[in-house]
Design an enzyme around this catalytic site. Structure first.
Site, mmCIF file in Angstrom:
data_model
loop_
_atom_site.group_PDB
_atom_site.id
_atom_site.type_symbol
_atom_site.label_atom_id
_atom_site.label_comp_id
_atom_site.label_asym_id
_atom_site.label_seq_id
_atom_site.Cartn_x
_atom_site.Cartn_y
_atom_site.Cartn_z
ATOM 1 C CB ILE A 56 -0.969 -0.019 1.195
ATOM 2 C CG1 ILE A 56 -1.993 -1.144 1.005
ATOM 3 C CG2 ILE A 56 -1.676 1.327 1.345
ATOM 4 C CD1 ILE A 56 -2.909 -1.352 2.197
ATOM 5 C CB SER B 263 4.954 0.348 -2.973
ATOM 6 O OG SER B 263 5.987 -0.155 -2.155
ATOM 7 C CE1 TYR C 265 8.326 7.522 2.843
ATOM 8 C CE2 TYR C 265 9.660 7.388 4.834
ATOM 9 C CZ TYR C 265 8.419 7.454 4.221
ATOM 10 O OH TYR C 265 7.277 7.452 4.983
ATOM 11 C CG PHE D 285 7.374 18.749 6.799
ATOM 12 C CD1 PHE D 285 7.047 17.750 5.887
ATOM 13 C CD2 PHE D 285 8.616 19.359 6.681
ATOM 14 C CE1 PHE D 285 7.926 17.391 4.880
ATOM 15 C CE2 PHE D 285 9.504 19.013 5.667
ATOM 16 C CZ PHE D 285 9.154 18.023 4.771
#
Length: 403
Positions: A95, A97, A125, A403
């Site tokens: 999911i 990916s 990542y 963030f």
């Protein structure tokens, strides 16, 4: 890993869907302090992707529209990727990916040149083309032995704005950021951090610095372990946000922080690797720096546009071949130099994948180190030194924004 074709990837549209996506993120991250928030207030419309198993949101990936400062002071359009998560019940199904691949296509279609993120897990990542482009340090100053150098710039005027602080005041200062690696903090980012501060029972103090009547820096800080404050041998203040647009602001804010009464230690959550703070005191051992940790994971979405946007050191160009398994438009060989940046039919001197190019792009990773660890295919050994000169930055890249 098995894929689940029944899970649909699409933009989350309604407030209920967006809030469901944000709850998935909170559940996946386990330890975040925010629990009750309307996610529509802290997200950019139309950018939150969800993975839906039937009518249930089981994963998500979000981003903010932003800019990134590159070497030379230019700004490129930037997607700040955040809120990535999958429910524990739906892990190992491909999911993430699918979400990341779809998100990259959407970012490219918007014309945004780069994307970046802060990684909760560092092994995820790189396969999506993200490379570590900047690092960050923590630091602390022992005020019992720290004395500022007598010839340190005097700084301007520091004023207390604890009760009267507004997002508009701080954002107006921060939006002038010009150091390599700085990103725009969108409105949703500011709202989320307001909510984080409101949820924290610890008092936060804010000071603003001005030079010649112009605001050019600020610091946000709070005491640590207030329950034992008056009996502690190391009463500590933590600086959670430190923004200085010039040397005057930096020195003025240092003078304020390092002269606080009833404080033994001033700690900084994040400093650039080349922050001059240790040089500002007579006893350098009064400043203890933590280990470097990864900060900006950078993804070049439009390689040619990104290369054209930054400045270059040295005069001798290189040719570098780039491979990108997710965004095929980036595949090709590029000539890079101060006079010419663009695609070329010449033979490449170096070959890299897009993640490695992202790591080198801001000057935070040396080409010779990337080559030494097998991340660069070297066709011409002389090109490594030229690449290091070309990609060097006057200051170490640093964002200072999570963030």
């Amino acid at each position: 890993m098995t894929t689940n074709p029944d899970v649909v990837i699409r933009t989350l549209e309604t407030a209920d869907e967006i809030n469901a996506g944000f709850r998935v993120f909170l559940r996946a991250m386990v330890g975040l302090p925010i629990r009750t928030v309307d996610a529509t207030e802290i997200t950019d419309p139309g950018r939150y992707l969800g993975a839906l198993d039937g009518a249930t949101v089981v994963g998500g990936a979000d981003s903010y529209g932003s800019w990134l400062v590159v070497p030379g002071g230019g700004r490129v359009s930037h997607a700040a990727v955040t809120h990535v998560g999958v429910l524990p019940t739906h892990r190992r199904r491909g999911i993430v990916s699918r979400l990341m691949a779809r998100q990259l296509r959407d970012i490219a279609e918007r014309g945004e040149v780069v994307a970046s993120l802060r990684a909760s897990e560092t092994v995820i990542y790189e396969r999506f083309g993200y490379g570590v482009a900047s690092s960050v340090l923590s630091g602390q100053v022992d005020l019992r032995r720290a004395r500022l150098r007598p010839n340190l710039p005097s700084g301007g005027v520091v004023r207390l704005v604890d009760a009267g602080v507004t997002t508009e005041l701080l954002a107006g200062i921060y939006d002038q950021a010009a150091w390599p690696g700085a990103i725009r903090r969108p409105a949703g980012w500011w709202r989320q951090h307001e909510k984080l501060r409101d949820a924290d029972p610890t008092v936060h103090y804010v000071v603003v610095h001005s030079s010649d009547g112009v605001d050019d820096g600020y610091a946000v800080y709070h005491p640590v372990n207030t329950a034992g404050w008056f009996t502690s041998a190391d009463k500590t203040v933590m600086v959670s946000d430190f923004v200085a647009l010039n040397d005057s602001a930096r020195a003025g804010l240092w003078r304020h922080l390092l002269s606080l009464d009833l404080v033994d230690v001033v700690a900084f959550e994040s400093l650039a690797p080349d922050d001059p703070l240790p040089l500002a005191v007579l006893d350098r051992r009064a400043v203890q720096l933590g280990s470097a940790r990864d900060e900006t994971w950078l993804r070049l979405v439009d390689v040619e546009a990104a290369l054209r946007a930054r400045s270059w050191g040295g005069e001798d160009p290189i040719t570098v071949h780039v491979t990108d398994s997710l965004l095929g438009a980036n595949n090709g060989t590029f000539e890079v130099g101060p006079k010419t940046v663009g695609r070329t039919d010449s033979a490449p001197e170096l070959s890299v994948d897009v993640a490695t190019l992202g790591a080198a792009y801001l000057g935070g990773s040396r080409w010779r180190h990337l080559a030494a660890t097998g991340q660069v295919t070297v066709h011409d050994p002389d090109a490594i030194a030229r690449a290091d000169t070309l990609f060097a930055s006057a200051s170490a890249p640093f964002s200072g924004t999570t963030f």
